[in-house]
Design an enzyme around this catalytic site. Sequence first.
Site, PDB file in Angstrom:
ATOM      1  N   GLU A  44      72.219  -7.186  54.746  1.00 54.95           N
ATOM      2  CA  GLU A  44      73.652  -7.333  55.075  1.00 54.95           C
ATOM      3  C   GLU A  44      74.499  -6.450  54.153  1.00 54.95           C
ATOM      4  O   GLU A  44      75.460  -6.870  53.574  1.00 54.95           O
ATOM      5  CB  GLU A  44      74.076  -8.802  54.957  1.00 54.95           C
ATOM      6  N   GLU A  56      70.102 -18.798  53.292  1.00 56.17           N
ATOM      7  CA  GLU A  56      70.888 -19.373  52.194  1.00 56.17           C
ATOM      8  C   GLU A  56      70.589 -20.844  51.921  1.00 56.17           C
ATOM      9  O   GLU A  56      71.479 -21.695  51.927  1.00 56.17           O
ATOM     10  CB  GLU A  56      72.380 -19.163  52.493  1.00 56.17           C
TER      11      GLU A  56
HETATM   12  O1  G3I Z   1      83.648 -14.982  68.741  1.00 58.50           O
HETATM   13  C1  G3I Z   1      83.947 -16.367  68.633  1.00 58.50           C
HETATM   14  C2  G3I Z   1      85.016 -16.746  69.605  1.00 58.50           C
HETATM   15  O2  G3I Z   1      84.543 -16.545  70.942  1.00 58.50           O
HETATM   16  C3  G3I Z   1      85.353 -18.190  69.403  1.00 58.50           C
HETATM   17  O3  G3I Z   1      86.411 -18.549  70.224  1.00 58.50           O
HETATM   18  C4  G3I Z   1      85.739 -18.423  67.934  1.00 58.50           C
HETATM   19  C5  G3I Z   1      85.950 -19.912  67.733  1.00 58.50           C
HETATM   20  O4  G3I Z   1      85.923 -20.164  66.333  1.00 58.50           O
HETATM   21  O5  G3I Z   1      84.676 -18.016  67.065  1.00 58.50           O
HETATM   22  C6  G3I Z   1      84.370 -16.657  67.226  1.00 58.50           C
HETATM   23  O6  G3I Z   1      83.252 -16.438  66.436  1.00 58.50           O
HETATM   24  C7  G3I Z   1      83.488 -16.137  65.086  1.00 58.50           C
HETATM   25  C8  G3I Z   1      82.412 -15.108  64.758  1.00 58.50           C
HETATM   26  O7  G3I Z   1      82.369 -14.820  63.366  1.00 58.50           O
HETATM   27  C9  G3I Z   1      82.624 -13.803  65.534  1.00 58.50           C
HETATM   28  O8  G3I Z   1      83.822 -13.233  65.103  1.00 58.50           O
HETATM   29  C10 G3I Z   1      83.275 -17.412  64.250  1.00 58.50           C
HETATM   30  O9  G3I Z   1      84.367 -18.273  64.432  1.00 58.50           O
HETATM   31  C11 G3I Z   1      83.164 -17.037  62.780  1.00 58.50           C
HETATM   32  O10 G3I Z   1      82.801 -18.187  62.029  1.00 58.50           O
HETATM   33  C12 G3I Z   1      82.055 -16.007  62.609  1.00 58.50           C
HETATM   34  O11 G3I Z   1      81.991 -15.623  61.236  1.00 58.50           O
HETATM   35  C13 G3I Z   1      80.757 -15.001  60.864  1.00 58.50           C
HETATM   36  C14 G3I Z   1      80.159 -15.813  59.713  1.00 58.50           C
HETATM   37  O12 G3I Z   1      78.952 -15.182  59.253  1.00 58.50           O
HETATM   38  C15 G3I Z   1      79.802 -17.233  60.149  1.00 58.50           C
HETATM   39  O13 G3I Z   1      78.833 -17.170  61.167  1.00 58.50           O
HETATM   40  C16 G3I Z   1      81.052 -13.578  60.393  1.00 58.50           C
HETATM   41  O14 G3I Z   1      81.459 -12.783  61.514  1.00 58.50           O
HETATM   42  C17 G3I Z   1      79.802 -12.969  59.792  1.00 58.50           C
HETATM   43  O15 G3I Z   1      80.093 -11.699  59.219  1.00 58.50           O
HETATM   44  C18 G3I Z   1      79.235 -13.880  58.702  1.00 58.50           C
HETATM   45  O16 G3I Z   1      78.030 -13.314  58.276  1.00 58.50           O
HETATM   46  C19 G3I Z   1      77.338 -14.048  57.245  1.00 58.50           C
HETATM   47  C20 G3I Z   1      75.858 -13.975  57.550  1.00 58.50           C
HETATM   48  O17 G3I Z   1      75.593 -14.533  58.827  1.00 58.50           O
HETATM   49  C21 G3I Z   1      75.063 -14.666  56.460  1.00 58.50           C
HETATM   50  N1  G3I Z   1      75.367 -14.068  55.153  1.00 58.50           N
HETATM   51  C22 G3I Z   1      76.794 -14.125  54.818  1.00 58.50           C
HETATM   52  C23 G3I Z   1      77.609 -13.408  55.874  1.00 58.50           C
HETATM   53  C24 G3I Z   1      79.082 -13.426  55.540  1.00 58.50           C
HETATM   54  O18 G3I Z   1      79.558 -14.741  55.563  1.00 58.50           O
END
Ligand code: G3I
Length: 361
Positions: free
Chosen positions: A271, A164
């Site tokens: 995705e 992105e």
């Molecule tokens: O699992 C950790 C946890 O251990 C920790 O304590 C907590 C602290 O904030 O974070 C947790 O991780 C979260 C993770 O998802 C797993 O649930 C993150 O906060 C959260 O930001 C993360 O969100 C992901 C997001 O990307 C940002 O990385 C989403 O699951 C994921 O579906 C989303 O995917 C993105 C692709 O990578 C790129 N394209 C868009 C897509 C949707 O946004």
Amino acid sequence: MRSSLSLSGILLGLLALSAVGCDADSGMDEVTPDPNRDYPALKTLAVHPVGVAIQAVHLSSTERTTVIKKVFNSITAEWEMKMNPISVGPGSYNWSGADALVDFAEENGMQVHGHTLVWHQTTPSWMENFGGDDEAFEEAVKEYMMTVIARYKGRVVSWDVINEAFDDERGELRNSVFRQRMGDDYIARLFRYAREADPDLLLFYNDYGLTWSLPKRRAVMRMLDDFQERGIPIDGVGLQMHMAWDGPPLEEITETIDEVVKRGLKLHLSELDVRINTDGNLQSWNEERGNIQKERVKELVAAFNRIPEEQRFAITLWGLRDPDTWLIDFYDRPEWPLLFDARLLPKPAYYGFVEALQEAQ
Ligand code: G3I
């Protein structure tokens, strides 16, 4: 667009409807899928890898891993292989989540697509607020990339080098810390560093919205043409395909796919999810939209299977079952965008995927 249903399609559709309770969203969490329900495995029907985005925490669920191993032959880490969870400080790494996922894939004969080496939304704070000069910043980014790629060399087949990088409105380079500290040609250097780290690795550019944002699509295609003119190494493009029951039109999708294919690059539908609650009016599963969702998945998989086989990198679902989807938090509303319902049973969309693969054979 309605495809003509074959008898098998009708029978599969009836099977699907019998499998999906009308209260699919109210199913209990993590129940064992019906062991007597057999359904065709996508990985068996497809000539290309079929993947799913998962998290390390999911690996402790036998119910989930049973379905993942049965259906898919590729995984993408939804979180654990991004910079934020791995890079805990300059030269300091947390490999636990990424190792667990790569080990699981290896133990089960599945490929791993690495997502993502650089993404402005998951830059660790130490890098975002880097105190050294620009040259030292670039060295730190390069060291991170080389270290991560080296750790999984031969075990991770491909990486999204960057995710992105262009904005939706004007298709301009996002003003990330990478662009600020490394200059406008930073993406080319990231791809060069990745190639330097592993000559055998497949290198991807990954993004969303290339179907509906012409400025972004044109910007990415200009970058691809520039790379190919300058000999910057790149092997493929990930079109994320976060789509919906009501858009984008198939014509925009196939136009974008054709732009990638005519450049000889591999295509990853990286995705995939298909929203049915775009207007926010649904509070529970909706059978009519669920059947439209099935047709959308079917037409997309069919389009992917019309491109040359050697350019079909993979189709990856952005989550296993509906309650796992990022979309619920993102839009703060219920959503049912994936192939499996809350009870880990295949939905009509799953059978749309199956029918497209069967008709492509
Ligand atoms: O699992 C950790 C946890 O251990 C920790 O304590 C907590 C602290 O904030 O974070 C947790 O991780 C979260 C993770 O998802 C797993 O649930 C993150 O906060 C959260 O930001 C993360 O969100 C992901 C997001 O990307 C940002 O990385 C989403 O699951 C994921 O579906 C989303 O995917 C993105 C692709 O990578 C790129 N394209 C868009 C897509 C949707 O946004």
